[in-house]
Scaffold this motif. Structure first.
Motif, short mmCIF file in Angstrom:
data_model
loop_
_atom_site.label_atom_id
_atom_site.label_comp_id
_atom_site.label_asym_id
_atom_site.label_seq_id
_atom_site.Cartn_x
_atom_site.Cartn_y
_atom_site.Cartn_z
N LEU A 463 0.81 -0.97 -0.15
CA LEU A 463 0.04 0.01 -0.13
C LEU A 463 0.92 1.29 0.07
O LEU A 463 1.87 1.33 0.72
N GLN A 464 0.67 2.23 -0.58
CA GLN A 464 1.16 3.49 -0.95
C GLN A 464 0.42 4.68 -0.06
O GLN A 464 -0.73 4.87 -0.03
N PRO A 465 1.25 5.39 0.70
CA PRO A 465 0.56 6.53 1.20
C PRO A 465 -0.44 7.45 0.51
O PRO A 465 0.02 7.57 -0.61
N GLY A 466 -1.37 7.58 1.23
CA GLY A 466 -2.47 8.38 0.50
C GLY A 466 -2.09 10.12 0.41
O GLY A 466 -3.18 10.83 0.57
N GLY A 467 -1.05 10.55 0.17
CA GLY A 467 -0.74 11.88 0.11
C GLY A 467 0.82 12.01 0.69
O GLY A 467 1.35 11.19 1.25
N ASN A 468 1.03 13.56 0.91
CA ASN A 468 2.12 13.84 1.57
C ASN A 468 2.27 13.64 3.00
O ASN A 468 1.06 13.96 3.83
N ILE A 469 3.01 13.06 3.71
CA ILE A 469 3.12 12.79 5.37
C ILE A 469 3.68 13.84 5.70
O ILE A 469 4.83 14.44 5.52
N THR A 470 3.18 14.58 6.70
CA THR A 470 3.79 15.73 7.70
C THR A 470 3.76 15.10 9.00
O THR A 470 3.31 14.13 9.79
N LYS A 471 4.19 15.93 9.84
CA LYS A 471 4.04 15.68 11.38
C LYS A 471 2.74 15.63 11.97
O LYS A 471 2.37 15.02 12.92
N ALA A 472 1.69 16.21 11.23
CA ALA A 472 0.52 15.94 11.63
C ALA A 472 -0.05 14.45 11.62
O ALA A 472 -0.76 14.15 12.42
N ASN A 473 0.56 13.77 10.78
CA ASN A 473 0.39 12.34 10.68
C ASN A 473 0.80 11.56 11.76
O ASN A 473 0.61 10.38 11.82
N TYR A 474 1.78 12.20 12.40
CA TYR A 474 2.47 11.45 13.44
C TYR A 474 1.52 11.15 14.78
O TYR A 474 1.86 9.96 15.57
N TRP A 475 0.77 11.77 14.99
CA TRP A 475 -0.45 11.48 16.14
C TRP A 475 -1.69 11.32 15.51
O TRP A 475 -2.26 11.59 14.50
N MET A 476 -2.51 10.57 16.07
CA MET A 476 -3.91 9.93 15.80
C MET A 476 -4.89 10.94 16.01
O MET A 476 -4.80 11.88 17.18
N PRO A 477 -6.25 11.17 15.33
CA PRO A 477 -7.19 11.90 15.94
C PRO A 477 -7.95 11.30 17.27
O PRO A 477 -8.11 10.20 17.31
N ILE A 478 -8.29 12.26 17.97
CA ILE A 478 -9.03 11.96 19.05
C ILE A 478 -10.13 11.10 18.81
O ILE A 478 -11.03 11.45 17.83
N PRO A 479 -10.28 9.81 19.32
CA PRO A 479 -11.73 9.02 19.06
C PRO A 479 -12.92 9.94 19.05
O PRO A 479 -13.14 10.62 19.93
N GLY A 480 -13.73 9.67 17.92
CA GLY A 480 -15.00 10.54 17.74
C GLY A 480 -15.84 10.94 18.80
O GLY A 480 -16.47 11.79 18.92
N ALA A 481 -16.07 9.74 19.24
CA ALA A 481 -17.27 9.76 20.62
C ALA A 481 -16.88 10.59 21.61
O ALA A 481 -17.52 11.32 22.01
N ASP A 482 -15.65 10.42 22.16
CA ASP A 482 -14.77 11.35 23.05
C ASP A 482 -14.99 12.80 22.66
O ASP A 482 -15.26 13.75 23.36
N ALA A 483 -14.82 13.08 21.39
CA ALA A 483 -14.57 14.39 20.98
C ALA A 483 -15.85 15.12 20.79
O ALA A 483 -16.07 16.36 20.96
N ALA A 484 -16.92 14.35 20.78
CA ALA A 484 -18.13 14.84 20.36
C ALA A 484 -18.83 15.20 21.84
O ALA A 484 -19.53 16.32 21.83
N VAL A 485 -18.32 14.56 22.87
CA VAL A 485 -18.86 14.72 24.24
C VAL A 485 -18.13 15.99 24.56
O VAL A 485 -18.68 16.98 25.35
N ASN A 486 -16.72 16.06 24.47
CA ASN A 486 -16.25 17.35 25.11
C ASN A 486 -15.54 18.09 23.90
O ASN A 486 -14.50 17.56 23.13
N PRO A 487 -15.90 19.24 23.38
CA PRO A 487 -15.45 19.92 22.53
C PRO A 487 -13.93 20.65 22.67
O PRO A 487 -13.26 20.65 21.43
#
Length: 489
Positions: A463-487
Motif C-alpha cells: 500500500l502506498q501513502p495516500g498523500g504527503n506525510i507531515t508531522k500532523a500524521n504522527y499523531w492519531m485523531p481523538i476518537p470521535g465519540a469522546d471528541a463529540a462529548v467534549n469540545p
C-alpha cells in the motif's frame, strides 16, 4: 446476534459511556477495571481488587487494552507492517495510508483501556493511605504497580495521540466534560513521576507471574527517556539518563531475573521466559484472551484473516539467519495438502510466524498466549543507542549489548571503531529486526522523525501513502465519540 457477541457489545457500550462521562462515578459493584467505592479502599484486599481491575482493563478482547490487534493496526505507519489491500480491512488500511478517521474503531481499545487503567490506578494512588491495617511493604508494592500501570498508560496515550487530557481524580465531576488536552511535556512529567515511584516502591522480585518489578520500572523509564530525547520534546539530555537507567537494569539483571532467552527464539512469544520484562498474562477464555495470535496473522489461503503482515522491502532487507526464519512464515499449507510459497498467496506476502505460536493448533481466533509488552532485548538496545548518542562514541559496553542481540540472531558483531551516529543507526536497525511486528518500529520512526523517509520508496506490491506525510500524521485523531462529548478534545 449471539449471546457472546451481545455480552461483548454490552460491556463495550457500558465502558464507553463510563469514559465519556469523564471517568465514572463510584460503583458498589466491582466489574473488571471499574473504580471501586470508598469501602474497597479501606483494606489491603480492596487495594488488590482495584489493582486487578486495572490490569484487567488492559486485557478485554476487542474492547479495551492490548490483547486485541489494535496496537498493531495503529502502528502500521511503520515499514514493518501492512494489511490486505482489499477485503474488509478498511480500518487497518487507514493507518497504513495515513488517512485515519476519528471514527476508526481500531483506536478505541487502546484509548479506552488506558483511560480505564488510569482511572483505577489513580484511585489507588490517591487513596491507599486510607488503609490503616495492612502490610506496609505489600501496600507500597501495590501502589508501585499502580504507578507503573498509570505511567505505562499515559506513555501509550501521548505517543499515539500527542496531546491528551490528564485525569486529576478517580471521581467524576461535571468539569471533566470540558477537560482540555495537556501538552506532551506535561504528560511526560507525570509519566516520569509515576515510574520513579514505581521504581522506588516495587520489590526486586515479582509479586506474581506477569507483574512488573523494580527492574521493569527502570526499563520502562529508560525507554521513556529515550523517547523524550527525540520528537516532539527533543530533549537530548535524556539520552544520558536513558543509558544510565538501562545500565542499572543490565548490571542487576540477575537481581530482577532478566536475561536474553537462549533457547528456541519462538518460545519468547509464548511468554514465561527470562526475557519478559513486562507481560500481560491472558486466561484463554473470551473474558480475557489474546486475539491477535493465530488467524489474525495468517493468509486466507490457510483460512486466516490477513489482518497484518510485513511489508515487502522490510522482509527482503531483513538479515538472513535463524531470527528471520523464526520471525516469518514463508510457506503455507492449503486444505488439499498442497504447500505454496508466500509469492503465491492471495496477498503475495510472507506473514509473521512469531504470532502463530500456540500450545495447540495455530488457526485459532483466541489464544492464552500472553502479550509481551517489553523484553530484555529492549533494555540492551536502549542502552546501546542512548550511550552512543549521549557521548558521541560507543563504548565497549554498548558494543557488548547490541552484539548480544545480534549473536542470538545469528549475525556477526558490529565492526569496531564506528562513529556514534553510525553505531546508533545500526542499533535502530537492529531494533527494527528484533522487534519486527511488535509495534516498536513506528515509535522509533516517530521519535527520530523518519516516518516520511520510511514510507518514501515502498515496494510496488505494498500500500502506498495516500498523500504527503507531515508531522500532523504522527499523531492519531481523538476518537470521535469522546471528541463529540467534549469540545476541547
Amino acid at each position: 446476534m449471539t449471546i457472546r457477541y451481545y455480552l461483548r457489545y454490552t460491556i463495550y457500550l457500558f465502558l464507553c459511556l463510563i469514559l465519556a462521562a469523564g471517568c465514572s462515578k463510584e460503583l458498589t459493584e466491582s466489574p473488571k477495571g471499574l473504580v471501586a467505592g470508598d469501602d474497597a479502599l479501606s483494606s489491603q484486599a480492596g487495594l488488590e481488587t482495584v489493582l486487578t481491575g486495572a490490569y484487567g482493563s488492559l486485557m478485554v478482547p476487542w474492547t479495551s487494552g492490548f490483547t486485541t490487534v489494535s496496537q498493531i493496526a495503529m502502528t502500521m505507519g511503520g515499514d514493518d507492517l501492512t494489511t490486505h489491500p482489499g477485503s474488509n480491512k478498511e480500518e487497518f488500511r487507514e493507518f497504513d495510508l495515513f488517512k485515519v478517521s476519528s471514527l476508526n474503531s481500531r483506536m478505541n481499545p487502546i484509548w479506552l483501556g488506558c483511560y480505564k487503567t488510569i482511572q483505577s490506578t489513580t484511585n489507588i494512588i490517591n487513596n491507599y493511605d486510607k488503609v490503616l491495617n495492612g502490610n506496609q511493604d505489600t501496600i507500597r508494592a501495590i501502589v508501585g504497580e499502580a504507578s507503573y500501570l498509570r505511567g505505562l498508560s499515559y506513555y501509550w496515550l501521548t505517543r499515539l495521540w500527542g496531546e491528551v487530557p490528564i485525569i486529576p481524580s478517580e471521581k467524576y465531576t461535571p468539569e471533566y466534560l470540558n477537560l482540555k488536552k495537556s501538552k506532551p511535556a506535561e504528560i511526560y512529567q507525570l509519566i516520569e513521576a509515576d515510574l520513579r515511584r514505581a521504581e522506588e516502591w516495587m520489590p526486586n522480585g515479582r509479586r506474581s507471574g506477569g507483574r512488573p518489578n523494580k527492574g521493569s520500572a527502570k526499563a520502562l523509564l529508560a525507554d521513556v527517556y529515550l523517547t523524550e530525547a527525540g520528537w516532539p520534546l527533543k530533549d537530548q539530555a535524556k539520552y544520558a539518563l536513558a543509558a544510565a537507567k538501562a545500565k542499572e537494569v543490565i548490571d542487576n539483571k540477575a537481581l530482577y531475573s532478566f536475561d536474553l532467552y537462549s533457547g528456541d527464539y519462538l518460545k519468547i512469544f509464548a511468554g514465561g521466559t527470562v526475557e519478559d520484562v513486562f507481560t500481560l498474562l491472558t486466561r484463554g477464555s473470551w473474558v480475557t484472551y489474546n486475539s491477535f495470535y493465530g488467524l489474525s496473522t495468517m493468509p486466507e489461503d490457510e483460512g486466516g484473516w490477513s489482518d497484518f503482515f510485513p511489508e515487502l522491502n522490510f522482509f527482503n532487507n531483513f538479515p538472513e539467519g535463524p531470527r528471520k526464519d523464526a520471525t516469518f512464515s514463508t510457506e503455507f499449507k492449503l486444505s488439499n495438502g498442497t504447500t505454496i510459497p508466500w509469492q503465491q498467496t492471495s496477498t503475495h506476502h510472507p506473514y509473521y510466524k512469531k504470532f502463530t505460536i500456540q500450545s495447540g493448533k495455530k488457526d485459532v481466533y483466541m489464544s492464552n498466549n500472553p502479550v509481551v509488552m517489553m523484553r530484555y532485548a529492549h533494555v540492551l538496545l536502549i542502552y546501546a543507542e542512548a550511550q552512543a548518542r549521549s557521548t558521541g562514541t560507543p563504548n565497549s559496553d554498548a558494543y557488548t549489548a547490541v552484539n548480544a542481540v545480534r549473536r542470538r540472531a545469528g549475525l556477526s558483531d558490529l565492526p569496531a571503531g564506528m562513529s556514534g551516529a553510525s553505531f546508533a543507526t545500526a542499533v535502530v536497525n537492529e531494533r527494527a529486526w528484533e522487534f519486527a511486528g511488535e509495534w516498536n518500529r513506528w515509535f522509533d520512526l516517530v521519535r527520530l522523525e523518519q516516518v516520511e523517509a520510511a514510507n518514501a520508496n515502498k515496494a510496488a506490491g505494498d500500500l502506498q501513502p495516500g498523500g504527503n506525510i507531515t508531522k500532523a500524521n504522527y499523531w492519531m485523531p481523538i476518537p470521535g465519540a469522546d471528541a463529540a462529548v467534549n469540545p476541547n478534545l
